[in-house]
Design a protein around this motif. Sequence first.
Motif, PDB file in Angstrom:
ATOM      1  N   CYS A  59       0.832  -1.213   0.000  1.00 51.92           N
ATOM      2  CA  CYS A  59       0.000   0.000   0.000  1.00 51.92           C
ATOM      3  C   CYS A  59       0.862   1.257   0.000  1.00 51.92           C
ATOM      4  CB  CYS A  59      -0.927  -0.001   1.221  1.00 51.92           C
ATOM      5  SG  CYS A  59      -2.240  -1.236   1.123  1.00 51.92           S
ATOM      6  N   ARG A  60       1.956   1.219   0.733  1.00 53.97           N
ATOM      7  CA  ARG A  60       2.848   2.384   0.796  1.00 53.97           C
ATOM      8  C   ARG A  60       3.485   2.639  -0.575  1.00 53.97           C
ATOM      9  NH1 ARG A  60       5.284   0.880   5.040  1.00 53.97           N
ATOM     10  NH2 ARG A  60       7.279   0.118   4.237  1.00 53.97           N
ATOM     11  N   THR A  62       2.286   1.766  -3.436  1.00 48.39           N
ATOM     12  CA  THR A  62       1.207   2.209  -4.333  1.00 48.39           C
ATOM     13  C   THR A  62       0.953   3.700  -4.183  1.00 48.39           C
ATOM     14  OG1 THR A  62       0.145   0.021  -4.271  1.00 48.39           O
ATOM     15  CG2 THR A  62      -1.232   1.883  -4.932  1.00 48.39           C
ATOM     16  N   ASN A  63       0.983   4.188  -2.944  1.00 50.00           N
ATOM     17  CA  ASN A  63       0.772   5.619  -2.690  1.00 50.00           C
ATOM     18  C   ASN A  63       1.947   6.462  -3.178  1.00 50.00           C
ATOM     19  OD1 ASN A  63      -1.733   5.204  -1.492  1.00 50.00           O
ATOM     20  ND2 ASN A  63      -0.864   4.940   0.547  1.00 50.00           N
ATOM     21  N   ASP A  64       3.146   5.890  -3.127  1.00 50.78           N
ATOM     22  CA  ASP A  64       4.348   6.652  -3.477  1.00 50.78           C
ATOM     23  C   ASP A  64       4.596   6.718  -4.989  1.00 50.78           C
ATOM     24  OD1 ASP A  64       4.790   7.084  -0.813  1.00 50.78           O
ATOM     25  OD2 ASP A  64       6.356   5.560  -0.589  1.00 50.78           O
ATOM     26  N   SER A  66       3.105   5.776  -9.150  1.00 54.65           N
ATOM     27  CA  SER A  66       2.050   5.306 -10.052  1.00 54.65           C
ATOM     28  C   SER A  66       2.544   4.087 -10.842  1.00 54.65           C
ATOM     29  CB  SER A  66       1.618   6.411 -11.013  1.00 54.65           C
ATOM     30  OG  SER A  66       2.694   6.782 -11.853  1.00 54.65           O
ATOM     31  N   GLY A 410      -5.190  -0.186  -6.422  1.00 54.08           N
ATOM     32  CA  GLY A 410      -4.594   1.130  -6.631  1.00 54.08           C
ATOM     33  C   GLY A 410      -5.407   1.991  -7.579  1.00 54.08           C
ATOM     34  N   ARG A 413      -8.791   3.279  -6.225  1.00 53.47           N
ATOM     35  CA  ARG A 413      -8.748   4.346  -5.218  1.00 53.47           C
ATOM     36  C   ARG A 413      -7.906   5.534  -5.684  1.00 53.47           C
ATOM     37  NH1 ARG A 413      -9.349   2.202   0.865  1.00 53.47           N
ATOM     38  NH2 ARG A 413     -10.679   0.391   0.506  1.00 53.47           N
ATOM     39  N   ASP A 414      -7.713   5.633  -6.975  1.00 51.76           N
ATOM     40  CA  ASP A 414      -6.932   6.746  -7.524  1.00 51.76           C
ATOM     41  C   ASP A 414      -7.824   7.991  -7.594  1.00 51.76           C
ATOM     42  OD1 ASP A 414      -5.523   8.568  -9.130  1.00 51.76           O
ATOM     43  OD2 ASP A 414      -4.510   6.955 -10.211  1.00 51.76           O
ATOM     44  N   GLU A 422     -11.926   7.307  -0.720  1.00 53.14           N
ATOM     45  CA  GLU A 422     -12.172   6.479   0.468  1.00 53.14           C
ATOM     46  C   GLU A 422     -13.640   6.484   0.878  1.00 53.14           C
ATOM     47  OE1 GLU A 422      -9.583   4.756   1.700  1.00 53.14           O
ATOM     48  OE2 GLU A 422      -8.289   5.694   0.197  1.00 53.14           O
TER      49      GLU A 422
END
Length: 507
Positions: A59-60, A62-64, A66, A410, A413-414, A422
């Motif tokens: 998850c981290r 994915t957030n950092d 693309s 990913g 939730r983009d 969310e």
Amino acid sequence: MFIIILLLFMFILLVYNYYVHHGKNGRLINLLPGPPGIPIFGNALQFNTSLEEVWNIICRFTNDYSIFKIWISFIPIVSTHQPDDLETILSSTKHIEKSLMYDMFHPWLNTGLLTSTGAKWQTRRKMLTPAFHFNILNHFVDVLIKEGNCMTKSLNDVGEAVVKDLLPFINEHTLNVICETAMGISLQELGEFQKLYRSAVHDMSELLLYRSFRPWFHNDFLFSLSPQGRKQKEVLKILHGFTEKVIADRKLYHERTNGRHLKNLESEKEKDDNEVFGIKKKRLAMLDLLIAVSRDGLLTNLDIREEVDTFMFEGHDTTAMGIMFALLLLAEHKDIQEGVRVEIDNVMQENEGKLTMKSLQNLPYLERCLKETLRLYPSVFMILRKTAEDVKLQSYVVPSGTNIHLNILGVHRDPKFWPNPEVFDPDRFLPEKIKNRHPYSYIPFSAGPRNCIGQRFGLLEMKAVVAPLIHNFYLEPVDYLKDVKFQASIIIRPSHPVHMRFIPRGK
């Protein structure tokens, strides 16, 4: 002497590491962003941790990023959640081979529809597609409705406000559904065996992830020597023993009826429910297709088992997860729950308190809620493929033979495609909002030639289970989704039991 051998071995590994990273493919891969690794091991040691922490790491990343790459020792994995990239891979008829991780499935699923490729996959897909035709679903809808009513009855029998550990409660019924529909047998006589099977599916999922992130266990022989390898051997006995029992029971049914119902696979002329040799005639199922083909010598017993193993797993565990998260979301959103209840009550009233195929199709608000559930919590949250040729993703060229991680969670939730991603908002799926959205920004059932063969079946089952529960109970949260912790697995999975309260309605 031992030290000399060890140093020589390390030297060889370092030379190979240099060759992998500085060869043509390695140079292309290393142009991509990603977390730093270390020589030889790459990022593998970062994943040598609990499955809960592995989930957090994914998850981290994915957030950092693309798009990013990681190295599991000498094996590169490229991850992306951009819809254009997902479309490039999933819509292609070339990039249909599953990645290296799916090799770990072979002891369990061999090369069934999920894991096969090439001519075998094309043949099996063509063979099994008729089993999920709309007319067949119409034939099975009463089983789905019956199972939803069974769940309602089991809760009513307890009385008062019932707190349930959701996943095993739902799993029991979704396993019944896949057995009665796709396999043509009832689990009522199997008792504890089916509980062992459901537990074994969970154990096998954990073992697969454990092995995937430890390259030293990719070798079958080395893995077989480990405690996890010995555990897998015991788990496989349960998994294969269960499916072999399912197949044997269905074959026995056809033997006792002289195989006459197999002759009606295409005509579907069965219209009554008379008993033959004390056995009720059953609906013709996916397993019947396989048995019929095997009688012509085109499938072996192992061929049948690998498809039954695949559909038993995929057909019950994924659907159970979708139902669980739908119930949890509705429990936390009382206004939406009440809107669904009004819709269901109206449809039930029109049909004298019963659900039918027609009434299940006439629940647009519930359907939007289920689609939004699968956006937030897609049961299959990732897909892994292997590139068949060099392919351009975003501004990078990914070389042929690379393992590609297609991050469904990913893209779902983009915020570029889903404002306030969310937030649970079923109206995202109103027709006017769907119209201009990227077609690959929502792919809970995958897409392209290898999309989920049972997606209509799965959505129909979710409706058939959720509708009677909402009609008969008020749902109240016990465990809130913000507090639910997840673990890396084959499908999205909470790392601890999740509970909910069912309060009978005073009708």
